[in-house]
Design a protein around this motif. Structure first.
Motif, PDB file in Angstrom:
ATOM      1  N   ARG A 205     -63.634 -90.539  57.779  1.00 33.85           N
ATOM      2  CA  ARG A 205     -64.995 -90.294  57.029  1.00 33.85           C
ATOM      3  C   ARG A 205     -65.273 -91.833  56.482  1.00 33.85           C
ATOM      4  NH1 ARG A 205     -62.402 -85.605  56.435  1.00 33.85           N
ATOM      5  NH2 ARG A 205     -61.800 -86.127  54.580  1.00 33.85           N
ATOM      6  N   THR A 206     -64.663 -92.622  56.626  1.00 33.29           N
ATOM      7  CA  THR A 206     -65.224 -94.081  56.038  1.00 33.29           C
ATOM      8  C   THR A 206     -66.550 -94.298  56.509  1.00 33.29           C
ATOM      9  OG1 THR A 206     -62.725 -94.758  55.771  1.00 33.29           O
ATOM     10  CG2 THR A 206     -64.846 -96.494  55.667  1.00 33.29           C
ATOM     11  N   ASP A 207     -67.524 -94.535  55.606  1.00 32.66           N
ATOM     12  CA  ASP A 207     -68.726 -94.944  56.062  1.00 32.66           C
ATOM     13  C   ASP A 207     -69.123 -96.087  56.844  1.00 32.66           C
ATOM     14  OD1 ASP A 207     -69.608 -97.355  53.882  1.00 32.66           O
ATOM     15  OD2 ASP A 207     -68.332 -95.916  52.888  1.00 32.66           O
ATOM     16  N   LEU A 208     -70.082 -96.312  57.647  1.00 32.34           N
ATOM     17  CA  LEU A 208     -70.232 -97.449  58.537  1.00 32.34           C
ATOM     18  C   LEU A 208     -70.363 -98.603  57.871  1.00 32.34           C
ATOM     19  CD1 LEU A 208     -70.369 -98.163  61.535  1.00 32.34           C
ATOM     20  CD2 LEU A 208     -72.972 -97.835  61.483  1.00 32.34           C
ATOM     21  N   ALA A 209     -71.093 -98.790  56.599  1.00 36.81           N
ATOM     22  CA  ALA A 209     -71.454-100.082  55.866  1.00 36.81           C
ATOM     23  C   ALA A 209     -70.004-100.917  55.912  1.00 36.81           C
ATOM     24  CB  ALA A 209     -71.957 -99.590  54.778  1.00 36.81           C
ATOM     25  N   ARG A 210     -68.978-100.145  55.349  1.00 36.24           N
ATOM     26  CA  ARG A 210     -67.780-100.633  55.190  1.00 36.24           C
ATOM     27  C   ARG A 210     -67.050-101.264  56.339  1.00 36.24           C
ATOM     28  NH1 ARG A 210     -64.409 -97.001  50.725  1.00 36.24           N
ATOM     29  NH2 ARG A 210     -66.103 -96.605  49.295  1.00 36.24           N
ATOM     30  N   VAL A 211     -67.184-100.601  57.411  1.00 31.00           N
ATOM     31  CA  VAL A 211     -66.850-101.149  58.600  1.00 31.00           C
ATOM     32  C   VAL A 211     -67.315-102.235  59.167  1.00 31.00           C
ATOM     33  CG1 VAL A 211     -66.654-100.471  61.251  1.00 31.00           C
ATOM     34  CG2 VAL A 211     -66.268 -98.785  59.208  1.00 31.00           C
ATOM     35  N   LEU A 212     -68.747-102.192  59.021  1.00 27.94           N
ATOM     36  CA  LEU A 212     -69.502-103.614  59.415  1.00 27.94           C
ATOM     37  C   LEU A 212     -69.146-104.878  58.420  1.00 27.94           C
ATOM     38  CD1 LEU A 212     -73.016-101.860  59.886  1.00 27.94           C
ATOM     39  CD2 LEU A 212     -71.310-102.768  61.613  1.00 27.94           C
TER      40      LEU A 212
END
Length: 331
Positions: A205-212
């Motif tokens: 459930r890591t948010d997409l902002a961190r992935v980007l």
């Protein structure tokens, strides 16, 4: 008399342990001096390659359309700008991160040291392969400026070239792999791994902002690699292999100091060598492992961050203690 000889031998052994060489050995084991020395050796070796080594010059043909592209005098990403993007920018980000979050000195040390080794190792290996392979660049003929009367349908050598700039001419045989690509991915790829570890992007459930944010350095490295195609300095094969080489070295360098990205402690580097030596002792570590393995109760394994540490118990003794008095141990 035998006791006197034994005490003398003991004193001699203590003096030997307190000598210069054991002290140097303990210092090397408890610090990262060997890593810094290795980095210095890579830097010296790379400098010598640049100064005295010329690439292998493959024969070529003037009617080879793959090496007839124009030579771009102004590159989209020059060597200086590539160093700025792949080395200076990650270093600046690490220093800014250190000022904001105040990590331990050990964490700052291994993070910056890992970046330096990644960049230097990728650059050194890339240049070794470049000079050994001697593959012509797509703009070789424009660099070569072959003299008039050179046969167009047969293989010729560097002797037909009239270009007087030594670097421009000889650099035409350094196409494989792409140095810009390997440097970009060794530096920016290392930065991407650092971001991924600090933000736990593989946590559920890591948010997409961190992935980007973790992917952003990789996109930048890919754009640098693509610019080498647009400048006709390399073909797709050169850029692909250079990118893979840089990313592999970045991962190798990162994992020497940090655990896997799926680890719950992926944001924390491995303990410092001084801390490990004070807790375990380098000289006694192997003897301790042999002693534990000799017990036959369990196998010694590396208990990393990903493993669940369960207390080791002798369950057979617990079962015997739970049996009623007078009962037989055999069924």
């Amino acid at each position: 008399m035998p006791a006197h000889r034994g005490s003398g031998a003991k004193r001699a052994h203590e003096q030997q342990d307190g000598g210069i060489m054991p002290s140097i050995s303990r210092f090397m084991q408890r610090s990262y001096a060997a890593d810094y020395a290795g980095f210095a050796l890579l830097l010296v070796a790379y400098t010598l390659i640049q100064l005295i080594v010329e690439p292998f010059h493959r024969m070529f043909s003037l009617d080879n359309i793959s090496i007839q592209y124009p030579h771009a005098d102004v590159e989209r990403v020059s060597v200086v700008w590539n160093i700025g993007y792949a080395v200076v920018l990650p270093l600046f980000i690490f220093l800014f991160w250190a000022l904001i979050f105040r990590p331990t000195a050990h964490k700052i040390n291994v993070t910056i040291l890992g970046l330096a080794i990644s960049v230097m190792l990728a650059t050194f290996l890339t240049d070794v392969v470049k000079n050994s392979v001697g593959r012509p660049r797509p703009d070789l003929i424009a660099r070569c400026k072959p003299k008039k009367g050179t046969p167009e349908h047969s293989l010729v050598t560097i002797e037909v070239c009239t270009e007087r700039s030594h670097h421009t001419l000889h650099d035409g045989w350094r196409s494989f792999p792409s140095g810009h690509s390997s440097l970009a991915f060794s530096g920016l790829g290392y930065l991407a791994l650092f971001f991924a570890g600090q933000m736990h992007i593989f946590r559920p459930r890591t948010d997409l902002a961190r992935v980007l944010l973790a992917l952003a350095p990789l996109i930048g490295a890919a754009l640098i690699a693509i610019s080498r195609l647009e400048d006709y300095r390399h073909d797709v094969y050169d850029v692909t292999i250079g990118s893979i080489l840089g990313m592999l070295i970045a991962y190798f360098s990162y994992r020497r100091y940090y655990p896997a990205l799926k680890s719950p402690q992926c944001d924390t580097p491995y303990p410092s060598r001084a801390e490990w030596a004070s807790k375990n002792g380098y000289g006694k570590l192997k003897d301790e492992e042999s002693r534990v393995e000799g017990n036959g109760d369990f196998a010694v394994d590396h208990l990393g961050y990903d493993t669940e540490q369960v207390p080791l118990r002798d369950t057979s003794r617990e079962r015997d203690s739970e049996r009623p008095a007078g009962s037989s141990s055999e069924s």
